[in-house]
Motif scaffolding. Sequence first.
Motif, short mmCIF file in Angstrom:
data_model
loop_
_atom_site.label_atom_id
_atom_site.label_comp_id
_atom_site.label_asym_id
_atom_site.label_seq_id
_atom_site.Cartn_x
_atom_site.Cartn_y
_atom_site.Cartn_z
N UNK A 1 44.21 3.99 28.77
CA UNK A 1 45.42 4.72 29.14
C UNK A 1 45.20 5.65 30.32
N UNK A 2 43.98 6.13 30.49
CA UNK A 2 43.73 7.16 31.51
C UNK A 2 43.90 6.65 32.93
N UNK A 3 43.82 5.34 33.11
CA UNK A 3 43.90 4.78 34.47
C UNK A 3 45.21 4.03 34.71
N UNK A 4 46.16 4.16 33.79
CA UNK A 4 47.44 3.47 33.97
C UNK A 4 48.23 4.07 35.13
N UNK A 5 48.98 3.20 35.81
CA UNK A 5 49.93 3.68 36.81
C UNK A 5 51.35 3.20 36.52
N UNK A 6 51.52 2.57 35.36
CA UNK A 6 52.85 2.23 34.83
C UNK A 6 52.93 2.82 33.44
N UNK A 7 54.01 3.54 33.16
CA UNK A 7 54.17 4.20 31.86
C UNK A 7 55.53 3.85 31.27
N UNK A 8 55.56 3.63 29.96
CA UNK A 8 56.77 3.16 29.27
C UNK A 8 57.26 4.24 28.32
N UNK A 9 58.58 4.49 28.35
CA UNK A 9 59.20 5.52 27.52
C UNK A 9 60.45 4.95 26.83
N UNK A 10 60.85 5.61 25.76
CA UNK A 10 62.16 5.38 25.14
C UNK A 10 63.14 6.28 25.87
N UNK A 11 64.20 5.70 26.43
CA UNK A 11 65.16 6.50 27.18
C UNK A 11 65.78 7.59 26.32
N UNK A 12 65.84 7.40 25.00
CA UNK A 12 66.41 8.41 24.12
C UNK A 12 65.41 9.50 23.73
N UNK A 13 64.13 9.30 24.05
CA UNK A 13 63.10 10.29 23.75
C UNK A 13 62.06 10.25 24.86
N UNK A 14 62.45 10.66 26.07
CA UNK A 14 61.59 10.47 27.25
C UNK A 14 60.36 11.35 27.31
N UNK A 15 60.15 12.18 26.30
CA UNK A 15 58.98 13.05 26.33
C UNK A 15 57.72 12.41 25.77
N UNK A 16 57.85 11.23 25.16
CA UNK A 16 56.71 10.58 24.53
C UNK A 16 56.43 9.24 25.21
N UNK A 17 55.19 9.06 25.63
CA UNK A 17 54.79 7.80 26.25
C UNK A 17 54.54 6.76 25.15
N UNK A 18 55.21 5.63 25.24
CA UNK A 18 55.05 4.57 24.24
C UNK A 18 53.94 3.58 24.58
N UNK A 19 53.61 3.49 25.86
CA UNK A 19 52.61 2.54 26.29
C UNK A 19 52.54 2.52 27.80
N UNK A 20 51.85 1.54 28.33
CA UNK A 20 51.75 1.46 29.78
C UNK A 20 50.86 0.33 30.24
N UNK A 21 50.52 0.38 31.52
CA UNK A 21 49.85 -0.76 32.15
C UNK A 21 49.13 -0.30 33.40
#
Length: 286
Positions: free
Chosen positions: A5-25
């Motif tokens: 996760x530390x080197x991701x440059x794409x991050x995925x969020x729930x639009x209804x709860x944008x404060x929490x990262x759900x995943x990434x790439x």
Amino acid sequence: MLNRASVRNVHIYDANDPGIVLGGLVLTNGVTTANFYSMVEIVFLFNQGYTLRDENGITVGRDDHPLQPGKYFIVTAGSITVSDETWLVRAAVPATTYPEEFCHAVRERDRGCVMTGKGARRAAVGYWVGLEAAYVFPLAYEHHWIKHNYGDWITLEPESRRSINSVQNGLLLWRDLRIYFDSYMVSINPDDNYKIVCFMYDDNNIAGTHLDKAFVEDPKRPVDQVLRWHFRQAVLANMRGQGEPVFECDFPSGSYILDDIMSGPKAGERMEFELFTRLAGYSICN
């Protein structure tokens, strides 16, 4: 230890709860927005339709446009559930532990690295230094292989009659790529014209390229079902939550390997994988 996760440059969020990262790439060459949607659908389950929006509020199409680094928000009137699909712990163990029949069959079919396309110049005289056979579906999980009937897809049985050792479950790769493949840092998407997908930095300039057509048309190549399994595992390992651990495989001389493994993450699962992989080629003689 590398944190995916530390080197991701794409991050995925729930639009209804944008404060929490759900995943990434970690974004590398060749990943399109259509690819991104298909990956999201491996990591998350939806009970209604959804779309993705970028950080500027623009809806992202499901097409062949290159994905861009940034934040992406899942927009849906329904629920978002993180998939609980099993991720099988895997580490890069020495390929010398693999059965000879498997390694020989993979070498004879491929004659070089199938991802880079570079052949083994001295293969005719048995010189394979730097090239290693890789299992697509790991040998340590033969019980999982049997339980889920992956052997049903194999048409070329090895002499041992253990379908997991078939040439149709193997690839020949340069050693560094074999380690990356075992660690789910590079994979092949059979549902996108056998595209090579790198989930970490691409040191070999292969991200976004495709397997050679002649290899794909070879009836001895790995079957789509096991390639698809590996790709799903790679997506889960790299994109779900904070990502799965990347295990150390280069233990310094004099180190206590057992202690290092048992003090690390997922110690029990790692130890099981190591033992089953290293002992799988042996049989008990009466």
